[in-house]
Design a protein around this motif. Structure first.
Motif, mmCIF file in Angstrom:
data_model
loop_
_atom_site.group_PDB
_atom_site.id
_atom_site.type_symbol
_atom_site.label_atom_id
_atom_site.label_comp_id
_atom_site.label_asym_id
_atom_site.label_seq_id
_atom_site.Cartn_x
_atom_site.Cartn_y
_atom_site.Cartn_z
ATOM 1 N N THR A 229 0.390 -1.167 -0.277
ATOM 2 C CA THR A 229 -0.044 0.269 0.029
ATOM 3 C C THR A 229 1.134 1.581 -0.125
ATOM 4 O O THR A 229 1.121 1.490 0.745
ATOM 5 C CB THR A 229 -0.867 -0.104 0.990
ATOM 6 O OG1 THR A 229 -1.600 -1.200 1.198
ATOM 7 C CG2 THR A 229 -1.925 0.992 0.876
ATOM 8 N N ALA A 230 0.646 2.322 -0.324
ATOM 9 C CA ALA A 230 1.436 3.426 -1.261
ATOM 10 C C ALA A 230 0.592 4.401 -0.237
ATOM 11 O O ALA A 230 -0.702 4.068 0.282
ATOM 12 C CB ALA A 230 1.259 3.793 -2.417
ATOM 13 N N SER A 231 1.115 5.795 0.262
ATOM 14 C CA SER A 231 0.426 6.449 1.232
ATOM 15 C C SER A 231 0.460 7.372 0.022
ATOM 16 O O SER A 231 0.947 7.944 -0.586
ATOM 17 C CB SER A 231 1.380 6.938 2.259
ATOM 18 O OG SER A 231 2.751 7.605 1.034
ATOM 19 N N GLY A 232 -0.915 8.211 0.227
ATOM 20 C CA GLY A 232 -1.543 9.318 0.377
ATOM 21 C C GLY A 232 -2.528 9.571 -0.878
ATOM 22 O O GLY A 232 -2.570 7.563 -0.744
ATOM 23 N N THR A 233 -3.482 9.938 -2.125
ATOM 24 C CA THR A 233 -4.023 9.617 -2.584
ATOM 25 C C THR A 233 -3.529 9.857 -3.775
ATOM 26 O O THR A 233 -2.702 11.270 -4.222
ATOM 27 C CB THR A 233 -5.721 10.141 -1.703
ATOM 28 O OG1 THR A 233 -5.866 10.177 -1.007
ATOM 29 C CG2 THR A 233 -6.747 10.295 -3.249
ATOM 30 N N PHE A 234 -4.296 9.061 -5.141
ATOM 31 C CA PHE A 234 -3.445 9.025 -6.219
ATOM 32 C C PHE A 234 -4.817 9.389 -7.669
ATOM 33 O O PHE A 234 -5.544 9.342 -7.417
ATOM 34 C CB PHE A 234 -2.628 8.049 -6.855
ATOM 35 C CG PHE A 234 -1.650 7.670 -6.367
ATOM 36 C CD1 PHE A 234 0.273 8.552 -7.044
ATOM 37 C CD2 PHE A 234 -1.799 7.139 -4.836
ATOM 38 C CE1 PHE A 234 1.027 8.133 -5.921
ATOM 39 C CE2 PHE A 234 -0.263 6.605 -4.247
ATOM 40 C CZ PHE A 234 1.080 7.395 -4.465
#
Lengths: 450, 400
Positions: A229-234
């Motif tokens: 899971t990447a952090s932030g919203t894309f």
């Protein structure tokens, strides 16, 4: 030593044979070391198709379509329609006659892959734009608004690029000494994303990409998902147009060496939906390389993993490969999401042009760089002097070259400047503070935190 | 500072479980939004001193129903107050609204107005984009560095603004031109007669322009200092009416010998329109005084320039009674048509074919002046070959 006439005859014969050989070899294309001949064949096919296309054009058309090679021009692609982004180069498909258009499409076809990817995907994406045009998007959206250009002289020597780009598709096939040196950056987006019918044919471009990525996600265990899971919203891709050679220094997500063989195969299958857009011989060579690097490749996800909900995102980041895919809100068809995606190569975007980090180190004395107090505790003032108003990027790096503080970016005025910086978040140690000008000059000054 | 924030991205960043609806967002989350903005926007002087911040009005931007693919925006007013003694021309903007969460977001920063460097609302200047740096994934704070031009810088930029206002204002230009059309002529009963002599013509031109200047200076001063504030629309309509009236006057003398008064009166109206430009800048007293002086000087320079360009041509041409009659009537007819077009446009609020074509012709203003000059030159040479006729005309010359 006496030289017999027979010996002279032999020498002369040898020279003649050598001359004939050299002469005939000159006439056959020079083979590039280490590359299978099949790739040269593909290049020759593209060159032939380009010549045939050129023969159909008027001299005015040729002068706008055949340009000299420069990275500045090569970088002029976008994911915006022509009303917003007006800098594309070359000539539009819409300006061509039927005969010229057929010749242009032949060029695209021989440079592209077969099956659901490559040329057929290209046709689908062009049709999608025409569909948008007649379904609320207006004349900005049309298959006719795609540009084709040739940068440099197409041939088996030197560097040249086949440029093709419009709203939702752009690629930069760069050939060096007869071989495809890079098929990237390669952008794909699709709206409508649902299946649609245009001129009697039904299309759903990029559905294979979406399915391949969703398959990777669903194969992951919950522990793997957490790690990936990447952090932030894309809400878009990170390395879109005009973001060349800005690959992140740190990789995020899950390293593929921990994946099962089946999972690795799924990741490679996802990668292949992009690599297979170029001709099959070159695609096979590039896939072999990416496959060798799979253990050092990372995957990162964000969102639901079904790859169609707004905010869904995947990044595949390896030693070479870089793929991003992002589902975002619809623009013309507001009720559904649409994807943007890019395939880049950390080393061979634009065939490697611009890769060598063009940063020029200049002496800190040029800018009279200093900081006070130094060594310092939590607060220091960065001082520097500029010969003129300049656009600067000011940052602090640790000894490993990792950026630890983004100080400021933007215009600074001529003369003496001083910026107070709070260093309380840094651990004691040695750092450098760096000024980077917009012309790629970089000056550094040592800074010590106690 | 004014933020224009797309609702779609704000929702993704802060309220992802709520639908994309600006009204809903404003009604349910206004308080939390206020707190959020306060902790994600900060201005700091280069010496590290923080500026005070206050979030003002938050509203939804009006959506143009004719525009396709509209994206709903929130308009947010932010007040940044520098600490005493701080340099207001240079600071660092720490800003990560939306960006703290949506890593693909970017914010374009532009200067809408800067008195000292002459940036005004119609032509904002982009100074940078705040976005995540792809390499480091960090948000670099943006430096805002405005050139220090001081009070005189502001004064000169206002002179420039005044000049531009006249040079680009087709209606003001046309008004002046129409007003001057009949100036060189003598009145003969209820019609315009013949050329009144160079001295007569020059004096009348100067008097009319001076009266107009005095008129607009008065209202510009009053309007800029907020003694007088009229809504824009009626003033714009009145300006168009003033063109119509001067066109009629150029055909037949409507207000004989009172042109100076009329010019001053119309000046009052035009001055109110000029005042709007300045009043909108919301400047302090010193800057406003300098602006009024500078702006007026700019208007004057441009008007005199125009006068210097067309007066010689008008004087030479008006000696040719018959030819000048056509020029005068033609010019007046064009002005009337344009004025009527403008009156309608300013009443209904959108352009019509007449005003659109006038704007097109206005772009070729220099050629009209050039044509007038060439015509004057031609008629001057023609008349020197035919001296007898011109000497006859001199008999009409009267003292004024």
């Amino acid at each position: 030593m006496k030289v017999s006439s027979t010996q002279i005859k032999f020498v002369l014969l040898g020279i003649a044979a050598w001359a004939i050989m050299a002469f005939t070899i000159e006439k056959t294309p020079q083979q590039v070391k280490g590359l299978p001949p099949v790739e040269l064949t593909t290049t020759q096919e593209v060159i032939d198709a380009v010549s045939a296309f050129k023969a159909t054009l008027s001299s005015t058309q040729i002068s706008s379509c055949f340009l000299s090679y420069s990275l500045t021009d090569a970088a002029k692609w976008s994911n915006f329609p022509i009303g917003i982004y007006r800098n594309r180069i070359g000539i539009t498909l819409g300006s061509l006659s039927t005969e010229q258009l057929a010749a242009a499409k032949k060029v695209l076809k021989v440079a592209s892959g077969t099956g659901v990817e490559g040329y057929n995907e290209l046709e689908g994406l062009l049709a999608a734009d025409s569909y948008l045009g007649s379904n609320g998007g207006g004349s900005e959206y049309s298959a006719g608004n795609y540009y084709i250009a040739l940068l440099g002289t197409p041939g088996l020597t030197g560097s040249w690029e086949l440029y093709f780009g419009g709203h939702h598709l752009a690629f930069a096939n760069t050939y060096k000494n007869g071989a495809l040196a890079g098929g990237t950056p390669s952008f794909r987006g699709a709206e409508p994303f649902a299946s649609f019918t245009q001129n009697g044919a039904t299309f759903q471009p990029l559905i294979e990409e979406k399915n391949a990525f969703a398959a990777i996600y669903s194969s992951l265990s919950s522990t793997q998902r957490t790690a990936a899971t990447a952090s932030g919203t894309f809400n878009d891709i990170v390395l879109g147009p005009q973001k060349d050679w800005q690959f992140p220094t740190a990789k995020i997500g899950l390293q593929c060496n921990s994946l099962s063989a089946e999972q690795k195969a799924l990741v490679l299958a996802g990668i292949k939906t992009y690599v297979a857009d170029i001709d099959s011989a070159n695609a096979a060579a590039i896939m072999a390389k990416y496959s060798n690097e799979i253990d050092q490749t990372y995957i990162a996800f964000k969102g639901t993993g079904d790859m169609v909900t707004q905010g869904d995102y995947i990044r595949i980041d390896g030693p070479s490969v870089w793929i991003e895919y992002s589902a975002q809100g619809g623009i013309v068809i507001r009720t559904a999401t649409h994807p943007h995606s890019v395939w880049r190569d950390r080393n061979y975007d634009y065939g490697g042009t611009g890769n060598t980090t063009s940063v020029k180190t200049v002496n800190a004395a040029v800018f009279k760089m200093a900081n006070f107090p130094n060594p310092t505790a939590d607060q220091t003032t960065l001082k520097f002097s500029l010969p003129e108003d300049m656009m600067l990027k000011i940052a602090i790096y640790d000894v490993n070259g990792r950026m630890v503080k983004a100080v400021a970016k933007g215009k600074m005025l001529k003369g003496n400047n001083a910026i107070a910086v709070d260093l309380s978040s840094l651990t004691p140690g040695i750092y450098t503070y760096t000024l980077e000008t917009e012309h790629g000059e970089r000056a550094s000054q040592r800074l010590v935190k106690q | 500072m004014e933020l224009q924030v797309p609702v779609s991205e704000l929702r993704l960043a802060l309220y992802p479980s709520n639908p994309e609806n600006g009204n809903l967002l404003l009604s349910s989350f206004k308080d939390s939004l206020l707190l959020y903005l306060q902790s994600h926007i900060q201005a700091v002087s280069l010496d590290g001193k923080k500026w005070a911040l206050k979030v003002g009005e938050i509203r939804l931007a009006k959506v143009d129903p004719e525009e396709r693919n509209t994206i709903q925006d929130l308009i947010i007013k932010i007040w940044l107050n520098p600490p005493p003694g701080a340099n207001t021309r240079q600071f660092i903007l720490n800003y990560d609204v939306i960006l703290h969460q949506v890593v693909t977001h970017s914010a374009l920063v532009s200067i809408r107005q800067d008195w000292e460097t002459g940036i005004v609302a119609e032509h904002p200047t982009d100074i940078g984009i705040i976005a995540r740096d792809p390499r480091s994934n960090e948000v670099f704070p943006l430096t805002v560095s405005l050139e220090n031009k001081g009070l005189w810088g502001g004064f000169w930029s206002m002179v420039g603004l005044g000049k531009k206002h006249i040079a680009e204002g087709t209606d003001h230009l046309l008004f002046l031109f129409t007003l001057l059309l009949a100036a060189p002529l003598l009145q003969k009963g209820k019609k315009w007669g013949v050329f009144g002599g160079t001295r007569y013509a020059l004096l009348r031109l100067l008097r009319i322009v001076t009266a107009f200047t005095i008129g607009h200076s008065i209202t510009l001063l009053a309007g800029s200092l907020d003694f007088l504030r009229f809504p824009t629309q009626p003033i714009e309509v009145l300006i168009a009416v003033s063109i119509l009236v001067s066109a009629l006057h150029a055909i037949r003398p409507l207000f004989p010998k009172r042109e100076v008064l009329i010019a001053a009166g119309f000046g009052l109206i035009h001055g109110l329109a000029f005042a709007h430009t300045l009043a909108d800048l919301e400047l302090n007293a010193t800057a406003m005084t300098l602006s009024i002086l500078g702006f007026n000087l700019g208007i004057e320079i441009q008007q005199l320039l125009l006068l210097a360009l067309i007066a010689p041509a008008l004087i030479v041409l008006s000696k040719q009674t018959r030819l000048f009659k056509y020029i005068r009537l033609g010019g007046a007819a064009f002005s009337m048509l344009a004025a009527l077009g403008w009156i309608v446009e300013r009443f209904v609020g959108h352009p019509n074919p007449i005003t659109e074509s006038v704007e097109h012709i206005g772009a070729f203003g220099e050629y009209v002046v050039l044509g007038l000059g060439l015509l004057a030159l031609a008629s001057y040479f023609a008349s020197t070959f035919n001296t007898t006729k011109t000497t006859n005309r001199h008999q009409w010359k009267l003292p004024i």
